[in-house]
Design a protein around this motif. Sequence first.
Motif, PDB file in Angstrom:
ATOM      1  N   TYR A 293       0.852  -1.196   0.000  1.00 40.99           N
ATOM      2  CA  TYR A 293       0.000   0.000   0.000  1.00 40.99           C
ATOM      3  C   TYR A 293       0.885   1.242   0.000  1.00 40.99           C
ATOM      4  N   SER A 294       0.472   2.264  -0.708  1.00 42.71           N
ATOM      5  CA  SER A 294       1.225   3.517  -0.758  1.00 42.71           C
ATOM      6  C   SER A 294       0.317   4.667  -0.338  1.00 42.71           C
ATOM      7  N   LEU A 295       0.802   5.469   0.602  1.00 37.76           N
ATOM      8  CA  LEU A 295       0.029   6.602   1.118  1.00 37.76           C
ATOM      9  C   LEU A 295       0.810   7.891   0.917  1.00 37.76           C
ATOM     10  N   SER A 296       0.151   8.925   0.425  1.00 42.15           N
ATOM     11  CA  SER A 296       0.774  10.243   0.235  1.00 42.15           C
ATOM     12  C   SER A 296      -0.116  11.298   0.884  1.00 42.15           C
ATOM     13  N   SER A 297       0.021  11.396   2.200  1.00 41.80           N
ATOM     14  CA  SER A 297      -0.812  12.340   2.949  1.00 41.80           C
ATOM     15  C   SER A 297      -0.127  13.678   3.164  1.00 41.80           C
ATOM     16  N   GLY A 298       1.176  13.723   2.903  1.00 44.36           N
ATOM     17  CA  GLY A 298       1.931  14.940   3.176  1.00 44.36           C
ATOM     18  C   GLY A 298       2.620  14.923   4.519  1.00 44.36           C
ATOM     19  N   ASN A 299       2.257  13.972   5.392  1.00 40.54           N
ATOM     20  CA  ASN A 299       2.912  13.801   6.691  1.00 40.54           C
ATOM     21  C   ASN A 299       3.906  12.647   6.564  1.00 40.54           C
ATOM     22  N   GLU A 300       5.184  12.953   6.691  1.00 40.29           N
ATOM     23  CA  GLU A 300       6.230  11.954   6.447  1.00 40.29           C
ATOM     24  C   GLU A 300       6.120  10.751   7.375  1.00 40.29           C
ATOM     25  N   LEU A 301       5.823  10.997   8.653  1.00 37.57           N
ATOM     26  CA  LEU A 301       5.702   9.912   9.620  1.00 37.57           C
ATOM     27  C   LEU A 301       4.566   8.963   9.246  1.00 37.57           C
ATOM     28  N   VAL A 302       3.401   9.526   8.954  1.00 40.13           N
ATOM     29  CA  VAL A 302       2.239   8.704   8.601  1.00 40.13           C
ATOM     30  C   VAL A 302       2.481   7.958   7.295  1.00 40.13           C
ATOM     31  N   ASP A 303       3.068   8.630   6.319  1.00 46.49           N
ATOM     32  CA  ASP A 303       3.331   7.995   5.027  1.00 46.49           C
ATOM     33  C   ASP A 303       4.296   6.825   5.159  1.00 46.49           C
ATOM     34  N   ASP A 304       5.330   6.997   5.984  1.00 48.59           N
ATOM     35  CA  ASP A 304       6.296   5.912   6.193  1.00 48.59           C
ATOM     36  C   ASP A 304       5.640   4.704   6.860  1.00 48.59           C
ATOM     37  N   LEU A 305       4.731   4.971   7.784  1.00 47.66           N
ATOM     38  CA  LEU A 305       4.080   3.890   8.523  1.00 47.66           C
ATOM     39  C   LEU A 305       3.101   3.102   7.668  1.00 47.66           C
ATOM     40  N   PHE A 306       2.441   3.790   6.732  1.00 53.30           N
ATOM     41  CA  PHE A 306       1.368   3.153   5.968  1.00 53.30           C
ATOM     42  C   PHE A 306       1.747   2.847   4.519  1.00 53.30           C
ATOM     43  N   THR A 307       2.990   3.078   4.160  1.00 50.96           N
ATOM     44  CA  THR A 307       3.473   2.693   2.827  1.00 50.96           C
ATOM     45  C   THR A 307       4.349   1.459   2.993  1.00 50.96           C
ATOM     46  N   ARG A 308       3.732   0.311   2.919  1.00 52.42           N
ATOM     47  CA  ARG A 308       4.454  -0.951   3.138  1.00 52.42           C
ATOM     48  C   ARG A 308       3.545  -2.126   2.829  1.00 52.42           C
ATOM     49  N   GLY A 309       4.090  -3.326   3.042  1.00 54.98           N
ATOM     50  CA  GLY A 309       3.319  -4.549   2.870  1.00 54.98           C
ATOM     51  C   GLY A 309       3.421  -5.105   1.463  1.00 54.98           C
ATOM     52  N   GLY A 310       2.758  -6.221   1.242  1.00 56.92           N
ATOM     53  CA  GLY A 310       2.765  -6.877  -0.049  1.00 56.92           C
ATOM     54  C   GLY A 310       3.874  -7.899  -0.184  1.00 56.92           C
ATOM     55  N   ILE A 311       3.706  -8.798  -1.146  1.00 57.22           N
ATOM     56  CA  ILE A 311       4.709  -9.841  -1.374  1.00 57.22           C
ATOM     57  C   ILE A 311       6.061  -9.231  -1.731  1.00 57.22           C
ATOM     58  N   GLU A 312       6.044  -8.197  -2.568  1.00 54.83           N
ATOM     59  CA  GLU A 312       7.288  -7.611  -3.052  1.00 54.83           C
ATOM     60  C   GLU A 312       8.157  -7.105  -1.915  1.00 54.83           C
ATOM     61  N   SER A 313       7.537  -6.582  -0.856  1.00 56.92           N
ATOM     62  CA  SER A 313       8.301  -6.040   0.267  1.00 56.92           C
ATOM     63  C   SER A 313       9.051  -7.120   1.038  1.00 56.92           C
ATOM     64  N   MET A 314       8.660  -8.374   0.848  1.00 52.64           N
ATOM     65  CA  MET A 314       9.282  -9.477   1.567  1.00 52.64           C
ATOM     66  C   MET A 314      10.372 -10.182   0.760  1.00 52.64           C
ATOM     67  N   MET A 315      10.621  -9.742  -0.470  1.00 50.62           N
ATOM     68  CA  MET A 315      11.599 -10.436  -1.307  1.00 50.62           C
ATOM     69  C   MET A 315      13.028 -10.303  -0.780  1.00 50.62           C
ATOM     70  N   TYR A 316      13.341  -9.159  -0.193  1.00 51.96           N
ATOM     71  CA  TYR A 316      14.659  -8.999   0.440  1.00 51.96           C
ATOM     72  C   TYR A 316      14.825 -10.036   1.544  1.00 51.96           C
ATOM     73  N   THR A 317      13.781 -10.166   2.355  1.00 50.34           N
ATOM     74  CA  THR A 317      13.825 -11.115   3.467  1.00 50.34           C
ATOM     75  C   THR A 317      13.938 -12.543   2.960  1.00 50.34           C
ATOM     76  N   VAL A 318      13.161 -12.883   1.959  1.00 50.47           N
ATOM     77  CA  VAL A 318      13.188 -14.244   1.421  1.00 50.47           C
ATOM     78  C   VAL A 318      14.564 -14.561   0.836  1.00 50.47           C
ATOM     79  N   SER A 319      15.148 -13.625   0.090  1.00 53.43           N
ATOM     80  CA  SER A 319      16.465 -13.875  -0.501  1.00 53.43           C
ATOM     81  C   SER A 319      17.531 -14.059   0.567  1.00 53.43           C
ATOM     82  N   LEU A 320      17.432 -13.279   1.656  1.00 48.74           N
ATOM     83  CA  LEU A 320      18.406 -13.414   2.736  1.00 48.74           C
ATOM     84  C   LEU A 320      18.245 -14.752   3.452  1.00 48.74           C
TER      85      LEU A 320
END
Length: 481
Positions: A293-320
């Motif tokens: 999910y990607s959020l662009s609210s203009g608040n950096e803290l909120v955007d960082d917290l809610f811009t994440r998830g999905g299979i793609e985000s776990m590929m670094y972890t899986v490769s490691l």
Amino acid sequence: MKKTRKIKFPFLTAIIPFIIMIGAMIFTVVQLQADPHVPLIVGTIAASFIAWRKGIKWKEIEEAVYQGIKLALPAILIILMIGLIIGSWIGGGVVATMVYYGLQILSPSYFLVSIALICGVITLAIGSSWSTMGTLGVAGMGIGMSMGIPAPLIAGAIISGAYFGDKLSPLSDTTNLAAGIAGTELFDHIKHMLITTVPGYVIALIVFFFLGRSYGQGDVNSQNISEMLAILNQEFVVTPWLLVVPAAVILLVAKKVPALPALTVGVLLGFLAHVFVQGGSMSGAVNTLFGGYSLSSGNELVDDLFTRGGIESMMYTVSLVLVAMAFGGVVEQTGMLKSIVDQILKFAKTPRSLVTTTVGSSFFTNVAAAEQYMSVILPGRMYANAYREQNLDARNLSRAVEDGGTITSVFVPWNTCAVFILATLNVNPLEYAPYAIFNYTVPLLAIIFAQLGIGIVSSSKSTQSSGNHLRKTQSETVKEG
């Protein structure tokens, strides 16, 4: 799949791949500030070359790599499922709802001790620290950071609570594994774990209580909270009905539904909430499952917290995980790790030194094999005879491998547990390590208690006979499998 032929390596030869890997890891991660994948590959190449020079055929070395990766497959499936659930729950407004109400209920002064208690109780009920961290942990990070609490400190409290519940839950896979490998009854093992686990948890809660007091004052926190509440109301449909989604998952796992099916239900409910509650499109909800999910609210803290998830985000972890388990597979399947452990065992001549050695060896296995299951299985198998020879009850062994292995897995940056936490809570292991108080207090208490002779139980004839029978049954089961 054929079993790799193990040979007896001299201690100095067996330790060479570990020296190379750890040296490369320190240089790469600390000096170059790069990722740990390449050092693990370098270590795997070194271990493979040494095994080949000792007469093990390349085909057997390949099989060792496959065996190591095979052990990680259940963890990889959970990692991917957590990626799906984070994406669907953020897109469906579930995380936003938990954060919204959590901000209004939890006090900044008591947040750290509260989140440690909540995570402990929930994990005790469901038996999975990963599920707790991947769901409630993500919401907890959002709540705490909006209160002005540093992310590593929040992560430490979440990890401490999750691993406390995991160790004492009869539904936990590692708790059952430790009891089974050592040959003791599950609830006898859990009762024996109380000796170190409860004091470690109490110490952690006390520390979190005092650390949290410094975040109870100040207008900045109130402004942050008010701003976040407004953004959440603007960007998401917030309703108490969405709390049914995490409640359903917790209920399913508590009813002993396996983790994967239970989490699948959570993903489905989150997906439906994304479409029918948040008003998202079907294609957008599907894309969120993969790309997050990607959020662009203009608040950096909120955007960082809610811009994440999905299979793609776990590929670094899986490769490691894959490269880490390739290294672990070679050193374990070829016999290198056993040669090192056998050498260490020569110094364990008394019950006190044996328990201490087991705790240390379990942590070393976390470093070497990069998987908490291996930190339970290998020392549990290799030290079983030593415990029987010293007339020690199997409960001593099962608790020692948990205290030294399962709990300390979070401190090794290339271990599957640490990379999962990095992907889920977005905090580096080197940053949260000082605050994962429970996870280093318990092994320290285990060593101190062992040296003082506290909690060391001798074996009775009936217990020993029962343990032998259980080990025989397990051996026959493995052969049949």
